[in-house]
Design an enzyme around this catalytic site. Structure first.
Site: not given
Ligand code: PLP
Length: 364
Positions: A48, A99, A170, A195
């Site tokens: 962990r 998001y 982000d 992504k």
């Molecule tokens: C998909 C996404 C997230 C969330 O990520 P997960 O891997 O699905 O938890 C956060 N920010 C953006 C801009 C996203 O497209």
């Protein structure tokens, strides 16, 4: 960041970072280490707290963003860790469009009395700077999901630091190939690795990256502690797949961005398209189609090469009407389709999308 990668271009970092030491007979790739515990008295005693597969991934992403990375079980886990840095009752300046998971998490903090939110259009620099007065944190997302608003990150970071506010950013949509927020002054960058970084729609994974400064190292320590104690840790298999996917990210992003530029230009002025949102880079396009909600649903249902599905950043082209999700704010038009352009042949993509859009062209 590993000094070995300083001065290398992103393409070279993506291919070479996070490799094994060059000992005769060693494998080129990081091991997929499936152990929950380690022989006592080593650097890590329990998984962990650390894992060699994480370390390889973190070295590569850290070098790419120009900081030090921590892998998490999902983008949302990384976002939760980043927001945990905000003090109790923090004033957080947040984009109106972001998001949906981020929006819901911020809202839950607000409802619980743990944060005060100031919502702004992140592309309206003057408004964001005004909202930063007395704020503790700026949450930035640029371009925003799904409206593709672009923030002036260098100016916003400068203004935030003047009032001693942390900047959490982000960077999922832009990717570190297009934008490196730490170099613009951001304190923490978060990613949905799910992504573009992983890029093959086969893992859910996240990451947070901090600057290699004294302040950055303190934040890194806090995030690592959050991961250790809250336990939202990445699976070694997912981490290994993500690193494998990252090896070709520059090629994927180059092709999908080129495809998106062609499609955005053709969609502009298409008789079934009321509006095209495209920031001029990247491979996400948002279009508003004729026929409202039903029109958009029809287009999403008629495509054959594109897939009607949520998510983005994979090799395959996806299309989705965002207001299908109740969490998407009403300021996102009902008939908005988000296109995540993949790496297929652009003429095939255009033919398929064009045929689906043709159902919405008014006859006569
Ligand atoms: C998909 C996404 C997230 C969330 O990520 P997960 O891997 O699905 O938890 C956060 N920010 C953006 C801009 C996203 O497209």
């Amino acid at each position: 960041m590993n000094a070995n990668h300083e001065g290398l271009a992103p393409a070279s970092i993506l291919v070479s970072a996070g490799r094994q030491p060059r000992i005769p007979g060693a494998g080129l790739n990081a091991p997929l280490e499936l152990s929950s515990t380690y022989v006592a008295d080593g650097p890590v005693d329990y998984a962990r707290a650390g894992n060699p597969t994480w370390t390889a991934f973190e070295e590569a992403l850290g070098a790419l963003e120009g900081g030090s990375a921590l892998v998490f079980s999902s983008g949302m886990a990384a976002i939760a860790a980043a927001l945990s840095i905000a003090p109790q009752g923090a004033i957080i300046v947040v984009p109106t469009h972001a998001y949906t998971g981020t929006g819901l998490m911020l809202e839950s903090l607000e409802k619980a009395g743990r944060a005060i939110l100031r919502r702004v259009d992140i592309s309206d620099t003057t408004a964001v700077i005004a909202a930063l007065e007395g704020a503790d944190v700026l949450w930035a997302e640029s371009p925003t999901n799904p409206m593709l608003e672009v923030a002036d990150l260098p100016r916003l970071c400068e203004a935030a630091h003047k009032v001693d506010a942390l900047v959490l950013c982000d960077n999922t949509f832009a990717t570190p190939l297009i934008q490196q927020p730490l170099s613009m002054g951001a304190d923490v960058v978060v990613h949905s690795v799910t992504k573009y970084l992983a890029g093959h729609s086969d893992v859910v994974l996240g990451a947070a990256v901090t600057a290699d400064t004294d302040r950055g190292r303190r934040l890194h320590e806090a995030l690592a502690q959050h991961r250790l104690l809250h336990g939202a840790i990445a699976g070694p298999m997912e981490t290994w797949l993500a690193l494998r996917g990252m090896r070709t990210m520059h090629l994927r992003v180059e092709r999908s961005s080129a495809n998106a530029a062609v499609l955005a230009a053709r969609l502009q002025g298409h008789p079934a398209v009321e509006r095209v949102r495209y920031p001029g880079f990247g491979s996400i396009i948002a279009i508003e189609v004729l026929g409202g909600l039903e029109g958009a649903e029809t287009v999403a249902a008629k495509v054959r090469l594109w897939t009607h599905a949520t998510s983005l950043g994979g090799v395959e082209s996806l299309i989705e009407r965002r207001r299908r999700h109740p969490a998407e704010p009403p300021t996102v038009p009902d008939n908005l389709l988000r296109l995540s352009v993949g790496v297929e042949d652009v003429e095939d993509l255009w033919r398929d999308l064009g045929a689906a859009l043709a159902h919405q062209i008014p006859s006569g």
